[in-house]
Design a protein around this motif. Structure first.
Motif, PDB file in Angstrom:
ATOM      1  N   SER A 193      -7.685  44.204  40.831  1.00  0.00           N
ATOM      2  CA  SER A 193      -7.053  45.383  41.427  1.00  0.00           C
ATOM      3  C   SER A 193      -6.163  46.113  40.425  1.00  0.00           C
ATOM      4  O   SER A 193      -5.507  45.507  39.584  1.00  0.00           O
ATOM      5  CB  SER A 193      -6.225  44.982  42.655  1.00  0.00           C
ATOM      6  N   ARG A 267      -1.657  46.826  41.903  1.00  0.00           N
ATOM      7  CA  ARG A 267      -1.773  45.432  41.468  1.00  0.00           C
ATOM      8  C   ARG A 267      -0.608  44.560  41.954  1.00  0.00           C
ATOM      9  O   ARG A 267      -0.664  43.329  41.855  1.00  0.00           O
ATOM     10  CB  ARG A 267      -1.851  45.403  39.943  1.00  0.00           C
ATOM     11  N   TYR A 270      -1.191  41.431  44.310  1.00  0.00           N
ATOM     12  CA  TYR A 270      -1.890  40.319  43.656  1.00  0.00           C
ATOM     13  C   TYR A 270      -0.961  39.586  42.696  1.00  0.00           C
ATOM     14  O   TYR A 270      -0.890  38.348  42.706  1.00  0.00           O
ATOM     15  CB  TYR A 270      -3.113  40.821  42.900  1.00  0.00           C
ATOM     16  N   GLU A 271      -0.253  40.336  41.861  1.00  0.00           N
ATOM     17  CA  GLU A 271       0.627  39.715  40.867  1.00  0.00           C
ATOM     18  C   GLU A 271       1.706  38.875  41.549  1.00  0.00           C
ATOM     19  O   GLU A 271       2.051  37.799  41.063  1.00  0.00           O
ATOM     20  CB  GLU A 271       1.258  40.799  39.979  1.00  0.00           C
TER      21      GLU A 271
END
Length: 277
Positions: A193, A267, A270-271
């Protein structure tokens, strides 16, 4: 039986199977009649995926913990029978410059992407050798054949997976156990992503990787690259002089793809998740 018919009734274990490539692979193999067991560190999501798709076995699995991995495989074999295929798919891909990467996340990448693969392979291999039958498939990456700024530790982990898998293939040649690596390009999953695909090389879909795994199980070979275009480019670049190959990569945007060009907002979820699971 030949081709995909041979997949029917095989017992297949997939790590990191709650989402993304792992889930797509589980779905594809289940449609062909395989008995599917998915494990994932995300207990809530793995239960949701296992229930939604009515997989044969599902549960929490920490690939970095020997007891967790052993117990998971014990449970699968007790319920479904001897494991025919282990797919070591669990992995994480934080992005950014190395000096900005905390020691904690460096260790986490290495623990999941390398140690988890080694641990799972060791535990499954011990069982497969006794039966002189089995197949271990390790999900690596085309990043394991090259060098991409912004992914230094991730690149290192995938280089390690490739070397590890190739070595096992020779070490246990003739035992009845097969070893394969899958090298995906950037894939449209949460892991990818906020990252744009290189110029001229569209991102893969998780179903593309799943299809490649299906083909590997039906007809084992050492290595498969996905997509074909990205795989051909990877092989071609590695044949070039280093300076030429590096320049070609930069012309395709590799110098910034995983650094300044990352959409941090896309992102973010996700991170944060991979740091807290």
């Amino acid at each position: 039986m030949t081709g995909t018919d041979s997949i029917r009734s095989k017992v297949v274990v997939i790590t990191g199977g709650a989402r993304g490539i792992g889930l797509a692979t589980a779905v594809a193999l289940a449609k062909l009649g395989a008995k599917i067991a998915i494990g994932d560190i995300d207990e809530k999501t793995v239960k949701e995926s296992g229930t939604d798709y009515d997989f044969d076995h599902y549960g929490r699995l920490d690939v970095t913990d020997q007891q967790s991995f052993t117990t998971f495989l014990d449970d699968v074999e007790r319920e479904l029978g001897p494991i025919d295929v282990l797919i070591n798919n669990a992995g994480i891909m934080p992005t950014g410059r190395l000096v900005d990467e905390s020691d904690q996340i460096t260790r986490r990448i290495l623990d999941i992407n390398i140690y988890g693969v080694i641990l799972g392979s060791k535990i499954a291999l011990t069982r497969m050798l006794e039966r002189r039958h089995g197949h271990i498939i390790n999900i690596a990456s085309l990043a394991g054949e090259t060098h991409i700024p912004g992914l230094a530790t991730y690149n290192a982990s995938k280089h390690a997976v490739l070397g590890f898998t190739d070595t096992l293939r020779e070490e246990y040649r003739g035992t009845g156990v097969e070893f394969s690596s899958v090298l995906p390009t950037l894939t449209r999953t949460e892991l990818g992503s906020g990252v744009a695909a290189p110029k001229g090389l569209p991102a893969a879909e998780p179903e593309d990787i799943a299809a490649a795994v299906v083909r590997l199980i039906a007809k084992p070979k050492a290595k498969t690259r996905v997509t074909r275009a990205a795989g051909a480019m990877s092989v071609f670049v590695n044949l070039l002089p280093q300076s030429v190959g590096d320049a070609l990569g930069r012309s395709m945007g590799s110098a910034q793809t995983f650094l300044d060009d990352v959409d941090s907002e896309q992102r973010k979820a996700y991170e944060e998740r991979i740091r807290n699971d």
